[in-house]
Design a protein around this motif. Structure first.
Motif, PDB file in Angstrom:
ATOM      1  N   THR A   1      94.254  72.520  70.343  1.00  0.00           N
ATOM      2  CA  THR A   1      93.715  73.540  71.242  1.00  0.00           C
ATOM      3  C   THR A   1      92.229  73.715  70.949  1.00  0.00           C
ATOM      4  N   PHE A   2      91.482  74.076  71.951  1.00  0.00           N
ATOM      5  CA  PHE A   2      90.035  74.215  71.816  1.00  0.00           C
ATOM      6  C   PHE A   2      89.636  75.677  71.969  1.00  0.00           C
ATOM      7  N   SER A   3      88.750  76.098  71.077  1.00  0.00           N
ATOM      8  CA  SER A   3      88.369  77.497  71.048  1.00  0.00           C
ATOM      9  C   SER A   3      86.866  77.652  70.890  1.00  0.00           C
ATOM     10  N   GLY A   4      86.257  78.445  71.770  1.00  0.00           N
ATOM     11  CA  GLY A   4      84.857  78.802  71.623  1.00  0.00           C
ATOM     12  C   GLY A   4      83.874  77.680  71.864  1.00  0.00           C
ATOM     13  N   HIS A   5      82.695  77.817  71.262  1.00  0.00           N
ATOM     14  CA  HIS A   5      81.594  76.875  71.473  1.00  0.00           C
ATOM     15  C   HIS A   5      80.898  76.617  70.141  1.00  0.00           C
ATOM     16  N   ALA A   6      80.528  75.368  69.898  1.00  0.00           N
ATOM     17  CA  ALA A   6      79.861  74.999  68.643  1.00  0.00           C
ATOM     18  C   ALA A   6      78.586  74.227  68.925  1.00  0.00           C
ATOM     19  N   ILE A   7      77.599  74.398  68.053  1.00  0.00           N
ATOM     20  CA  ILE A   7      76.301  73.729  68.170  1.00  0.00           C
ATOM     21  C   ILE A   7      75.897  73.230  66.792  1.00  0.00           C
ATOM     22  N   GLU A   8      75.270  72.066  66.755  1.00  0.00           N
ATOM     23  CA  GLU A   8      74.727  71.530  65.501  1.00  0.00           C
ATOM     24  C   GLU A   8      73.255  71.179  65.679  1.00  0.00           C
ATOM     25  N   CYS A   9      72.440  71.591  64.715  1.00  0.00           N
ATOM     26  CA  CYS A   9      71.033  71.184  64.646  1.00  0.00           C
ATOM     27  C   CYS A   9      70.829  70.322  63.406  1.00  0.00           C
ATOM     28  N   ARG A  10      70.164  69.201  63.565  1.00  0.00           N
ATOM     29  CA  ARG A  10      69.859  68.330  62.439  1.00  0.00           C
ATOM     30  C   ARG A  10      68.514  68.739  61.843  1.00  0.00           C
ATOM     31  N   ILE A  11      68.529  69.046  60.565  1.00  0.00           N
ATOM     32  CA  ILE A  11      67.302  69.447  59.883  1.00  0.00           C
ATOM     33  C   ILE A  11      66.778  68.246  59.088  1.00  0.00           C
ATOM     34  N   ASN A  12      65.573  67.817  59.422  1.00  0.00           N
ATOM     35  CA  ASN A  12      64.971  66.646  58.802  1.00  0.00           C
ATOM     36  C   ASN A  12      63.706  67.010  58.035  1.00  0.00           C
ATOM     37  N   ALA A  13      63.433  66.267  56.974  1.00  0.00           N
ATOM     38  CA  ALA A  13      62.159  66.389  56.264  1.00  0.00           C
ATOM     39  C   ALA A  13      61.158  65.519  57.004  1.00  0.00           C
ATOM     40  N   GLU A  14      60.531  66.111  58.020  1.00  0.00           N
ATOM     41  CA  GLU A  14      59.601  65.382  58.883  1.00  0.00           C
ATOM     42  C   GLU A  14      58.644  66.376  59.511  1.00  0.00           C
ATOM     43  N   ASN A  15      57.542  65.857  60.030  1.00  0.00           N
ATOM     44  CA  ASN A  15      56.505  66.707  60.623  1.00  0.00           C
ATOM     45  C   ASN A  15      56.472  66.503  62.139  1.00  0.00           C
ATOM     46  N   PRO A  16      57.110  67.396  62.902  1.00  0.00           N
ATOM     47  CA  PRO A  16      57.134  67.236  64.366  1.00  0.00           C
ATOM     48  C   PRO A  16      55.752  67.250  64.997  1.00  0.00           C
ATOM     49  N   LYS A  17      54.792  67.911  64.343  1.00  0.00           N
ATOM     50  CA  LYS A  17      53.431  67.992  64.902  1.00  0.00           C
ATOM     51  C   LYS A  17      52.633  66.718  64.639  1.00  0.00           C
ATOM     52  N   PHE A  18      53.173  65.854  63.779  1.00  0.00           N
ATOM     53  CA  PHE A  18      52.479  64.606  63.442  1.00  0.00           C
ATOM     54  C   PHE A  18      53.400  63.426  63.733  1.00  0.00           C
ATOM     55  N   ASN A  19      53.886  63.410  64.987  1.00  0.00           N
ATOM     56  CA  ASN A  19      54.766  62.354  65.474  1.00  0.00           C
ATOM     57  C   ASN A  19      56.011  62.187  64.603  1.00  0.00           C
ATOM     58  N   PHE A  20      56.497  63.292  64.077  1.00  0.00           N
ATOM     59  CA  PHE A  20      57.736  63.321  63.291  1.00  0.00           C
ATOM     60  C   PHE A  20      57.667  62.398  62.069  1.00  0.00           C
ATOM     61  N   ALA A  21      56.505  62.321  61.460  1.00  0.00           N
ATOM     62  CA  ALA A  21      56.346  61.495  60.257  1.00  0.00           C
ATOM     63  C   ALA A  21      57.223  62.032  59.133  1.00  0.00           C
ATOM     64  N   PRO A  22      57.907  61.153  58.391  1.00  0.00           N
ATOM     65  CA  PRO A  22      58.742  61.593  57.268  1.00  0.00           C
ATOM     66  C   PRO A  22      57.931  62.380  56.245  1.00  0.00           C
ATOM     67  N   SER A  23      58.590  63.341  55.598  1.00  0.00           N
ATOM     68  CA  SER A  23      57.911  64.193  54.624  1.00  0.00           C
ATOM     69  C   SER A  23      58.730  64.264  53.331  1.00  0.00           C
ATOM     70  N   PRO A  24      58.798  63.144  52.597  1.00  0.00           N
ATOM     71  CA  PRO A  24      59.523  63.181  51.324  1.00  0.00           C
ATOM     72  C   PRO A  24      58.744  64.001  50.295  1.00  0.00           C
ATOM     73  N   GLY A  25      59.395  64.367  49.206  1.00  0.00           N
ATOM     74  CA  GLY A  25      58.732  65.142  48.163  1.00  0.00           C
ATOM     75  C   GLY A  25      59.710  66.047  47.456  1.00  0.00           C
TER      76      GLY A  25
END
Length: 455
Positions: A330-354
């Motif tokens: 049975t299905f109940s309600g609504h679910a959402i997932e956001c992926r959180i990445n170590a990256e800089n969206p303002k700089f073309n999503f460049a990886p940000s390790p550290g």
């Protein structure tokens, strides 16, 4: 039930599998590269063994070392997670030959459905709708030009092997075709060791709808509903939700029935996902591909269905029947997932390790889950995928889920590295997303141009 399984992966999915196994009373073995010596999955598993240097090719993709680790520790099965060797039929076949259970479909089925050209042919046999396209592998630009003329522009060039957005190009006209084909083919060869391509007419604009399926060795196949994965950047998913606001119950029944038919046709075992493109203007949907593994966004489905997909994977691999029948789901309600990445969206999503100097993950309340392998003081290595966490919420309805996600993202605090948390917060708050008015073109063509204008 298995006494011990080896997890051939890292990061949050390795942690997720360890937790599921522990709840089933199954022992776990973690593998790690030298760069992951201090990773959370290494600390959480019952045993841990180093399988090579930092480079994936020498560690997490090193089949011999991983199989040797399984033998040395007495593991009876290997769970590949997602990425790395999860859709590698050669690895699955080696596991079979060594009498180690691969927690996934058989090598034969992976060959059939992991290769997009083979999968397309099988879906035609099964009576599942597919988009107009090439009937076999395309190796030269001359072939590509001829086929594109026959099916009409715009088209999608796709690598036959692999996934993750690699080897894919959109082509609007003949002038773009040759350079796009050469670039996609070179990328596919580098990523998968296979430069074979195929061509499909592009369904645009479209919704990316996928159906979660589960199958067991007794021939039972069920679906766990659909996910809407239309919010993508460069063919990679950013946010997922279930159920999709784009389809009504009649279409939902049709698309989930097609997914079950597809899985039954190939006698599918374990967890898998059938992905479709939906043309909203006509209401028609078309098979795109099958992922023969657990997916990043599986928690969305777990929230709305109440079924633990990773536990089902382990049970099915052990030879058990699925713990639920279709009529029990049975299905109940609504679910959402956001992926959180170590990256800089303002700089073309460049990886940000550290090094993460401070970390606070959102918590509290019913219907909030954070899957992560991060901790304060952990150093994110630069060698692997940039995803550091997944925030998943569940509400009685979509509005409640949206508000809960906004609350969770506002609480998410990480210092020491740049992340896309603020980007995700703006996306989940965008009026189009709140209204459910988006398709696969929205993020790249509408949201990002405005977002990147901001200071």
């Amino acid at each position: 039930m298995f006494n011990k399984i080896l997890i051939a992966n890292r990061g949050e999915i390795a942690v997720r599998i360890i937790r599921a196994a522990r709840e089933l009373g199954v022992g776990t073995v973690a593998i790690y590269s030298t760069a992951d010596r201090d990773a959370l999955h290494v600390h959480l598993a019952d045993e841990a063994i180093c399988v090579g240097p930092a480079r994936s090719t020498e560690s997490y993709l090193n089949m011999n070392n991983i199989l040797s680790a399984a033998v040395a520790t007495g593991a009876q099965a290997i769970h590949p997670g997602f990425g790395f060797l999860s859709e590698n039929s050669k690895f699955a076949r080696l596991c079979e030959e060594m009498n180690i259970k691969f927690i996934g479909p058989s090598a034969k089925v992976m060959d059939m459905m992991g290769d997009k050209i083979n999968a397309r042919a099988e879906m035609i046999k099964a009576g599942v709708p597919v988009t107009p396209g090439s009937e076999g592998e395309v190796h030269t630009t001359d072939e590509a030009v001829k086929i594109a003329e026959e099916i009409g522009y715009p088209i999608m060039l796709k690598a036959s092997a692999g996934g993750g957005g690699k080897g894919i190009r959109k082509v609007n006209n003949v002038e773009e075709l040759v350079p796009a084909f050469e670039a996609a083919q070179a990328e596919a060869q580098a990523a998968f060791g296979n430069g074979a391509m195929f061509i499909e007419r592009m369904i645009f604009p479209a919704r990316h709808i996928e159906v979660q399926i589960l199958g067991d060795s007794q021939g039972n196949v069920i679906h766990l509903g659909e996910r809407d994965c239309s919010l993508q950047r460069n063919n990679q998913k950013v946010l997922e939700e279930s159920p999709s606001v784009a389809i009504g119950q009649t279409l939902r029944n049709e698309i989930t029935a097609a997914a079950v038919k597809a899985a039954q046709h190939v006698s599918y075992e374990n967890a898998g996902t059938i992905e479709f493109l939906l043309d909203e203007s006509s209401g028609k949907f078309y098979f795109m591909e099958m992922n023969t593994r657990v997916q990043v966004e599986h928690p969305v489905t777990e929230f709305v269905s109440g079924v633990d997909i990773v536990k089902e994977q382990i049970r099915v691999a052990n030879g058990n029947e699925l713990s639920v029948k279709q009529e029990d789901v049975t299905f109940s309600g609504h679910a959402i997932e956001c992926r959180i990445n170590a990256e800089n969206p303002k700089f073309n999503f460049a990886p940000s390790p550290g090094k993460i100097t401070n970390l606070f993950l959102p918590s509290g309340g019913v219907g909030l889950r954070v899957d992560s392998a991060m901790y304060s003081g952990y150093s994110i290595p630069p060698y692997y995928d940039s995803m550091i966490a997944k925030v998943i919420v569940h509400g009685e309805n979509r509005f409640e889920a949206l508000m809960k996600m906004q609350r969770a993202l506002l609480e998410f605090d990480v210092e020491g590295v740049i992340t896309n948390v603020d980007f995700q917060l703006e996306l989940i708050s965008d009026p189009h997303v709140v209204a459910g008015d988006y398709d696969t073109s929205f993020l790249g063509n509408v949201f990002l141009p405005e977002y990147q204008k901001e200071d």
